[in-house]
Design a protein around this motif. Structure first.
Motif, mmCIF file in Angstrom:
data_model
loop_
_atom_site.group_PDB
_atom_site.id
_atom_site.type_symbol
_atom_site.label_atom_id
_atom_site.label_comp_id
_atom_site.label_asym_id
_atom_site.label_seq_id
_atom_site.Cartn_x
_atom_site.Cartn_y
_atom_site.Cartn_z
ATOM 1 N N CYS A 394 0.828 -1.207 0.000
ATOM 2 C CA CYS A 394 0.000 0.000 0.000
ATOM 3 C C CYS A 394 0.865 1.261 0.000
ATOM 4 N N SER A 395 1.943 1.257 0.789
ATOM 5 C CA SER A 395 2.831 2.420 0.847
ATOM 6 C C SER A 395 3.498 2.658 -0.506
ATOM 7 N N LEU A 396 3.923 1.583 -1.168
ATOM 8 C CA LEU A 396 4.571 1.706 -2.467
ATOM 9 C C LEU A 396 3.616 2.285 -3.506
ATOM 10 N N ILE A 397 2.382 1.791 -3.523
ATOM 11 C CA ILE A 397 1.403 2.311 -4.478
ATOM 12 C C ILE A 397 1.125 3.783 -4.201
ATOM 13 N N ALA A 398 1.060 4.161 -2.919
ATOM 14 C CA ALA A 398 0.829 5.562 -2.562
ATOM 15 C C ALA A 398 1.958 6.448 -3.071
ATOM 16 N N VAL A 399 3.194 5.978 -2.929
ATOM 17 C CA VAL A 399 4.344 6.746 -3.413
ATOM 18 C C VAL A 399 4.300 6.868 -4.932
ATOM 19 N N LEU A 400 4.023 5.768 -5.610
ATOM 20 C CA LEU A 400 3.967 5.789 -7.070
ATOM 21 C C LEU A 400 2.829 6.678 -7.578
ATOM 22 N N ALA A 401 1.750 6.770 -6.811
ATOM 23 C CA ALA A 401 0.619 7.599 -7.228
ATOM 24 C C ALA A 401 1.013 9.065 -7.353
ATOM 25 N N LEU A 402 2.016 9.472 -6.593
ATOM 26 C CA LEU A 402 2.448 10.866 -6.656
ATOM 27 C C LEU A 402 3.078 11.215 -7.999
ATOM 28 N N LEU A 403 3.452 10.196 -8.775
ATOM 29 C CA LEU A 403 3.967 10.478 -10.113
ATOM 30 C C LEU A 403 2.914 11.176 -10.970
ATOM 31 N N LEU A 404 1.643 10.915 -10.662
ATOM 32 C CA LEU A 404 0.564 11.554 -11.415
ATOM 33 C C LEU A 404 0.477 13.046 -11.135
ATOM 34 N N THR A 405 1.075 13.480 -10.049
ATOM 35 C CA THR A 405 0.996 14.902 -9.689
ATOM 36 C C THR A 405 2.171 15.702 -10.225
ATOM 37 N N ARG A 406 3.093 15.054 -10.904
ATOM 38 C CA ARG A 406 4.277 15.767 -11.402
ATOM 39 C C ARG A 406 3.867 16.865 -12.377
ATOM 40 N N GLY A 407 4.483 18.031 -12.211
ATOM 41 C CA GLY A 407 4.177 19.162 -13.062
ATOM 42 C C GLY A 407 3.016 20.004 -12.594
ATOM 43 N N SER A 408 2.338 19.557 -11.505
ATOM 44 C CA SER A 408 1.171 20.297 -11.032
ATOM 45 C C SER A 408 1.487 21.182 -9.849
ATOM 46 N N GLN A 409 2.702 21.051 -9.285
ATOM 47 C CA GLN A 409 3.049 21.793 -8.086
ATOM 48 C C GLN A 409 4.063 22.884 -8.376
ATOM 49 N N THR A 410 4.100 23.904 -7.526
ATOM 50 C CA THR A 410 5.146 24.897 -7.619
ATOM 51 C C THR A 410 6.470 24.248 -7.290
#
Length: 433
Positions: A394-410
């Protein structure tokens, strides 16, 4: 509060300085987030007595918990979008009133079938306080302010697993048995209804509501097609999945594997919940100086490292009390940094459909918990391997999910450096633009 055009796909968003909720409103929203987890854990000590009186086996009693979780998931999925169309206040009032009635029915249920049905309705209606409460926060706050409020709600919600079994045990033993537990919960639900009526104003103006049909479809589409929202939602849900893994397997880990007595195991479980709660409270302070996204990534990294180490030590046959409790505690420290930050970052992405966004987030969290919990028993009652494997996965999937947020943050180099900058969400009132 006025709206303006967001740089994200032309979506409407808030002013740069949204109104801050009053202390009373924050307290009521905290109550709404507190009662649902209380309803999950408070009656656990009554399971044996319920099984005997209702003449059913353990699996029959377990169905009352499963029904509540499925009702909670379904309620969030339905009531969140409804609040985007009709406003926030009426769905909360309807939900808390229905939850009170369903809880009374639980208290007088003559059979296990009636109890299971009432628990489903109780979960469905109780979802209003959780899902619409999150939408209210999204309506009136953004950026670090929203992250702090969500952190407060998650902190108080985290207290429920600590106190609920203790209070439930006292009620079962000294104040009316298992039916007394539901009478107490009915009183708490009634208090939610009255507090909402007195202290929760309508936070979604008429011009910001969806009129149904194409408007509702557009709201759902905007939520499900926002890549960063999906990333934060998956990160939050799978991080919470590690908690569901631990809740379902902790009795076997603490008693069968580590050899604790029942009272010692209860204390160890409470300490773990307290660790996550304290960490979540600390996050409400840290967000004044650090971008919520930074706290989220650090928290998930700590969770992944701690669970992976626990799994390796378990597979090597070296697991003991020190390693187990130390690494679980470290993981809870990381989890506390995830609760409020991930919720704020997810809902912040979809201000034009905060109710729908909150519904999808909460539904996925509840459904995932219902799925992972029974998987923890596959390896038997005397091994911790399934638990730490589940937590690591579950922790690994949560970390990998953050790849979807790349480019959306300052960029990290331009993150806020002072509380005043954090509160204003940098130049435009929002993180991640």
């Amino acid at each position: 509060m006025t709206t303006r055009t967001s740089p994200h796909a032309g979506q409407p968003t808030r002013d740069a300085t949204p109104a801050s909720p009053t202390a009373l409103l924050t307290a009521v929203l905290a109550l709404l987030s507190f009662v649902v987890p209380l309803s999950t854990d408070m009656y656990l000590p009554a399971f044996p007595a319920m099984s005997e009186e209702l003449r059913t086996d353990a699996s029959g009693i377990q169905l009352t918990l499963t029904a509540f979780l499925f009702g909670l998931a379904a309620g969030q999925l339905v009531l969140g979008p409804i609040s985007d169309r009709f406003g926030r206040r009426m769905p909360i009032l309807f939900g808390t009133a229905l939850c009170t009635a369903a809880t009374v029915l639980c208290a007088v249920a003559p059979s296990i079938g009636v109890l299971i049905g009432a628990r489903f309705v109780m979960g469905f209606a109780g979802a209003a306080g959780v899902v619409v409460g999150r939408a209210v926060v999204a309506d009136i706050a953004s950026g670090a302010a929203a992250a702090r409020i969500f952190g407060v709600l998650m902190t108080l919600g985290g207290i429920a697993p600590i106190v609920a079994p203790l209070v439930g045990g006292a009620v079962v033993n000294d104040a009316g048995g298992w039916r007394g537990v539901f009478w107490v919960l009915a009183g708490a639900s009634l208090l939610m209804f009255l507090a909402t009526m007195l202290a929760v104003p309508e936070s979604l103006s008429a011009e910001r509501r969806h009129t149904g049909g194409a408007g509702a479809l557009q709201a759902v589409t905007s939520v499900l097609t926002d890549r960063a929202y999906i990333g934060y939602t998956l990160a939050f849900s799978f991080a919470c999945g590690t908690l569901f893994c631990y809740i379902s397997a902790s009795p076997f880990l603490l008693q069968n594997v580590l050899g604790f007595s029942v009272s010692q195991a209860s204390l160890a479980f409470s300490v773990g919940a307290l660790t996550a709660t304290v960490s979540s409270a600390a996050a409400t302070r840290l967000v004044r100086s650090f971008h919520p996204d930074v706290l989220l990534r650090v928290g998930l990294a700590v969770m992944l490292v701690s669970s992976a180490l626990a799994l390796l030590i378990t597979l090597a046959g070296q697991l003991n009390r020190v390693w187990a409790l130390g690494l679980v505690g470290l993981g809870f420290l990381g989890l506390g940094q995830v609760f409020g930050t991930a919720t704020a970052l997810a809902v912040e992405r979809v201000p034009q459909a905060a109710g729908t966004g909150s519904a999808v987030l909460g539904t996925l969290q509840s459904a995932l918990g219902a799925v992972v919990a029974p998987l923890m028993g596959i390896g038997g009652k005397y091994t911790a391997a399934p638990l730490f494997l589940g937590m690591t996965g579950c922790s690994l999937i949560a970390v990998l999910a953050l790849l979807l947020t790349r480019g959306s943050q300052t960029p990290v180099t331009t993150l806020c450096g002072t509380p005043s900058q954090a509160d204003s969400g940098k130049a435009n009132g929002r993180w991640g633009t």
